[in-house]
Design an enzyme around this catalytic site. Structure first.
Site, PDB file in Angstrom:
ATOM      1  N   ARG A 166       0.876  -0.877  -0.224  1.00  0.00           N
ATOM      2  CA  ARG A 166       0.297   0.053   0.476  1.00  0.00           C
ATOM      3  C   ARG A 166       1.308   1.197  -0.467  1.00  0.00           C
ATOM      4  NH1 ARG A 166      -3.231  -3.917   0.041  1.00  0.00           N
ATOM      5  NH2 ARG A 166      -1.800  -4.016  -1.582  1.00  0.00           N
ATOM      6  N   SER A 248     -10.487   0.110   3.444  1.00  0.00           N
ATOM      7  CA  SER A 248      -9.790  -0.513   4.645  1.00  0.00           C
ATOM      8  C   SER A 248      -9.178   1.569   4.847  1.00  0.00           C
ATOM      9  CB  SER A 248      -8.138  -1.077   4.163  1.00  0.00           C
ATOM     10  OG  SER A 248      -8.994  -2.064   3.757  1.00  0.00           O
ATOM     11  N   GLU A 383      -4.531   4.207   5.656  1.00  0.00           N
ATOM     12  CA  GLU A 383      -4.651   3.988   4.389  1.00  0.00           C
ATOM     13  C   GLU A 383      -4.937   5.520   3.733  1.00  0.00           C
ATOM     14  OE1 GLU A 383      -5.161  -0.479   2.858  1.00  0.00           O
ATOM     15  OE2 GLU A 383      -6.598   1.395   1.393  1.00  0.00           O
TER      16      GLU A 383
HETATM   17  C1  LIG Z   1     -15.370   0.734  -1.438  1.00  0.00           C
HETATM   18  C2  LIG Z   1     -13.748   0.193  -1.178  1.00  0.00           C
HETATM   19  C3  LIG Z   1     -13.190  -0.270  -1.787  1.00  0.00           C
HETATM   20  C4  LIG Z   1     -11.330  -0.640  -1.760  1.00  0.00           C
HETATM   21  N1  LIG Z   1     -10.862  -1.338  -1.609  1.00  0.00           N
HETATM   22  C5  LIG Z   1     -10.056  -1.313  -1.731  1.00  0.00           C
HETATM   23  C6  LIG Z   1      -8.769  -2.805  -2.289  1.00  0.00           C
HETATM   24  O1  LIG Z   1      -9.597  -3.988  -1.953  1.00  0.00           O
HETATM   25  N2  LIG Z   1      -7.179  -2.655  -2.376  1.00  0.00           N
HETATM   26  C7  LIG Z   1      -6.775  -1.510  -2.497  1.00  0.00           C
HETATM   27  O2  LIG Z   1      -5.541  -1.235  -2.691  1.00  0.00           O
HETATM   28  N3  LIG Z   1      -7.843  -0.112  -2.475  1.00  0.00           N
HETATM   29  C8  LIG Z   1      -8.579  -0.488  -2.287  1.00  0.00           C
HETATM   30  N4  LIG Z   1      -9.436   0.981  -1.541  1.00  0.00           N
HETATM   31  C9  LIG Z   1      -9.280   2.542  -2.273  1.00  0.00           C
HETATM   32  C10 LIG Z   1      -8.914   2.702  -3.213  1.00  0.00           C
HETATM   33  O3  LIG Z   1     -10.119   2.372  -4.189  1.00  0.00           O
HETATM   34  C11 LIG Z   1      -7.789   2.912  -4.252  1.00  0.00           C
HETATM   35  O4  LIG Z   1      -6.539   3.143  -3.586  1.00  0.00           O
HETATM   36  C12 LIG Z   1      -7.820   3.375  -5.440  1.00  0.00           C
HETATM   37  O5  LIG Z   1      -6.457   3.258  -6.045  1.00  0.00           O
HETATM   38  C13 LIG Z   1      -7.972   4.821  -4.976  1.00  0.00           C
HETATM   39  O6  LIG Z   1      -8.492   5.483  -6.603  1.00  0.00           O
HETATM   40  P1  LIG Z   1      -8.928   7.138  -7.253  1.00  0.00           P
HETATM   41  O7  LIG Z   1      -8.674   7.548  -8.413  1.00  0.00           O
HETATM   42  O8  LIG Z   1     -10.388   6.917  -6.287  1.00  0.00           O
HETATM   43  O9  LIG Z   1      -8.125   8.173  -6.126  1.00  0.00           O
HETATM   44  P2  LIG Z   1      -8.070   9.263  -5.787  1.00  0.00           P
HETATM   45  O10 LIG Z   1      -9.343   8.760  -3.836  1.00  0.00           O
HETATM   46  O11 LIG Z   1      -8.756  10.290  -6.511  1.00  0.00           O
HETATM   47  O12 LIG Z   1      -7.023   9.621  -5.335  1.00  0.00           O
HETATM   48  C14 LIG Z   1      -6.111   9.144  -4.701  1.00  0.00           C
HETATM   49  C15 LIG Z   1      -4.574   9.954  -4.213  1.00  0.00           C
HETATM   50  O13 LIG Z   1      -4.028   9.278  -5.250  1.00  0.00           O
HETATM   51  C16 LIG Z   1      -3.897  10.435  -6.038  1.00  0.00           C
HETATM   52  N5  LIG Z   1      -3.826  10.807  -7.112  1.00  0.00           N
HETATM   53  C17 LIG Z   1      -5.076  10.287  -7.964  1.00  0.00           C
HETATM   54  N6  LIG Z   1      -4.376   9.639  -8.938  1.00  0.00           N
HETATM   55  C18 LIG Z   1      -3.774  10.591  -9.767  1.00  0.00           C
HETATM   56  C19 LIG Z   1      -3.332  10.508 -10.247  1.00  0.00           C
HETATM   57  N7  LIG Z   1      -2.927  10.244 -11.994  1.00  0.00           N
HETATM   58  N8  LIG Z   1      -0.981  11.106 -10.893  1.00  0.00           N
HETATM   59  C20 LIG Z   1      -0.822  11.360  -9.340  1.00  0.00           C
HETATM   60  N9  LIG Z   1      -0.908  11.187  -7.790  1.00  0.00           N
HETATM   61  C21 LIG Z   1      -3.020  10.636  -8.663  1.00  0.00           C
HETATM   62  C22 LIG Z   1      -4.366  11.567  -5.336  1.00  0.00           C
HETATM   63  O14 LIG Z   1      -4.104  12.957  -5.149  1.00  0.00           O
HETATM   64  C23 LIG Z   1      -4.842  11.464  -3.559  1.00  0.00           C
HETATM   65  O15 LIG Z   1      -3.253  11.054  -3.188  1.00  0.00           O
HETATM   66  C24 LIG Z   1     -10.882   0.800  -1.667  1.00  0.00           C
HETATM   67  C25 LIG Z   1     -11.630   1.396  -2.238  1.00  0.00           C
HETATM   68  C26 LIG Z   1     -13.255   1.872  -1.397  1.00  0.00           C
HETATM   69  C27 LIG Z   1     -14.261   2.580  -1.879  1.00  0.00           C
END
Ligand SMILES: Cc1cc2nc3c(=O)[nH]c(=O)nc-3n(C[C@H](O)[C@H](O)[C@H](O)COP(=O)(O)OP(=O)(O)OC[C@H]3O[C@@H](n4cnc5c(N)ncnc54)[C@H](O)[C@@H]3O)c2cc1C
Length: 391
Positions: A166, A248, A383
């Site tokens: 992570r 998480s 996380e």
């Molecule tokens: C119901 C649920 C279940 C989940 N299950 C998991 C799981 O099983 N495993 C897991 O690892 N995660 C899980 N997550 C967490 C999440 O889905 C992941 O971390 C996912 O990759 C986040 O993507 P996002 O586009 O929504 O990120 P955002 O929340 O939009 O951004 C997350 C971070 O990344 C940065 N960021 C976003 N896009 C970019 C980019 N293009 N370049 C550089 N930085 C960027 C943002 O500034 C922020 O710091 C879960 C979340 C939820 C709500």
């Protein structure tokens, strides 16, 4: 009529957070590079947002530029590797789960256990997403990256990103935008079942009624992972209040062997493969024979030192969910009068039960942290990325 100022409550899956008055959306790669380069050049604070599923912003919002990444496109590119390799260059704004579904339909193996993880492809390397025995790191080749320090695009390979559990250099503070992600999957033959990678997670194997290490079809793997995730509120679903979360909330803590021995015997734990220590024996200024003799001695010393450091560096991963439950916090728990609560399906998720503030989420998270610390001496780390939110 003036347009309403967007809020992070509308832009994130936790549905909390104040205004984002300087929100811009990039829909093409060129636009994303231009917007990011411009924002970095002005020196103003920049916040990147994909699906908002791992971000919690304070009730005050964010006063700098917020760049929402909504680019799209999946391109097949040449691979210099195995004959069955399928190399893809995917735009950062593509939906991660959309990509998994596309791969499964095309009989491409490698990310099927990562089905149902919300959010964008561009954010996937940030915390090296993982679930059910797979991690992005096993398929990631490189990313194209707008470096905040220079405003220009450069390629970062998977080793450059230092992906870990992570985490990555991006999560640890390397500032910039992932514009596109290159990953390599494996083409399964056109005939017969398209088998996934061997199952590496006991709970998934159990749900499929097979042994760990067995391969099942990509479709079956995806369906089973999605249903396991849904049973824990871990797929976004408008009809499931337990999915109003950031997944998480805490990572599984990694502690030393020594510390792990102080915990109750029934606390689940996994010993992690140690890092290979870098050991260099300097043989400067020796004759050939001296070098050989010193070399042998040095080799033995290096070997001894390697084993010593390895024993020391063996980390032990603990279950954050177990620690929370055994510190007296059960599913559904909430502080009096708060609209934040532990998910009713999974102790590791903090949920917004409707209209919660970021402060309420943070208050519950801090409470969980303090209970676990008081009971076991372990500090749980959040996380999600917290913006203006202190625990
Ligand atoms: C119901 C649920 C279940 C989940 N299950 C998991 C799981 O099983 N495993 C897991 O690892 N995660 C899980 N997550 C967490 C999440 O889905 C992941 O971390 C996912 O990759 C986040 O993507 P996002 O586009 O929504 O990120 P955002 O929340 O939009 O951004 C997350 C971070 O990344 C940065 N960021 C976003 N896009 C970019 C980019 N293009 N370049 C550089 N930085 C960027 C943002 O500034 C922020 O710091 C879960 C979340 C939820 C709500």
């Amino acid at each position: 009529m003036t347009e309403a100022v967007p809020t992070f409550a509308d832009l994130t899956t936790m549905r909390v957070g104040g205004p984002a008055p300087h929100l811009v959306t990039a829909t093409t790669e060129e636009e994303l590079v231009a917007l990011a380069s411009h924002a970095y050049a002005t020196g103003e604070p920049v916040l990147l947002l994909g699906g908002g599923s791992n971000t919690i912003v304070s009730d005050d919002g964010f006063d700098g530029a917020v760049i929402r990444i909504a680019t799209s496109g999946i391109q097949r590119v040449a691979s210099d590797g195995r004959p069955d390799a399928v190399r893809l260059r995917v735009q950062a704004g593509e939906s991660w789960d959309g990509l998994v579904a596309y791969a499964v339909r095309n009989r491409w193996a490698g990310i099927e256990a990562l089905s149902g993880i919300p959010g964008s492809v561009g954010a996937a390397p940030v915390q090296n997403i993982g679930a059910y025995g797979q991690e992005l790191s096993s398929v990631l080749v490189a990313v194209d990256f707008v470096d905040a320090a220079t405003g220009t695009v450069r390629r970062l390979t998977a080793p450059d990103l230092e992906l870990g559990y992570r985490t990555s250099v991006l999560k640890r503070g390397l500032d910039g935008v992932v514009v596109a992600v290159e990953l390599e999957l494996s083409q399964r033959p056109d005939v017969g079942a398209a088998l996934g990678e061997p199952i590496a997670y006991a709970q998934l194997a159990h749900a499929l009624a097979v042994e760990v290490g067995t391969r099942v079809s990509l479709g079956e793997m995806r369906r089973t992972v999605l249903s396991l995730r849904a049973s824990k509120g871990m797929v976004l679903d408008d009809d499931d209040p337990d999915s109003v979360s950031a997944g998480s909330f805490f990572t599984n803590p990694i502690v030393s062997q020594h510390f792990a021995r102080t915990l109750p015997a029934d606390a689940p734990r996994w010993t992690l493969a140690p890092e290979e220590p870098d050991l260099v024996a300097s043989l400067d200024g020796e004759s050939a024979e001296e070098s050989a003799a010193v070399g042998l001695l040095a080799e033995a010393a290096v070997d001894r030192e390697f084993r010593r450091r390895r024993a020391e560096s063996e980390g032990v991963k603990l279950s954050a969910a177990w620690l929370i439950e055994h510190s007296g916090i059960s599913r559904g728990f909430g502080l009096p009068g708060s609209r934040a609560a532990i998910s009713s399906k999974h102790t590791l998720a903090i949920t917004n039960r409707g209209g919660a503030s970021a402060a309420e989420i943070a208050q519950l998270a801090s409470f969980v942290q303090s209970r676990v610390q008081a009971e076991f001496g372990v500090v749980l780390r959040p996380e999600p990325v917290l913006v203006g939110v202190e625990l």
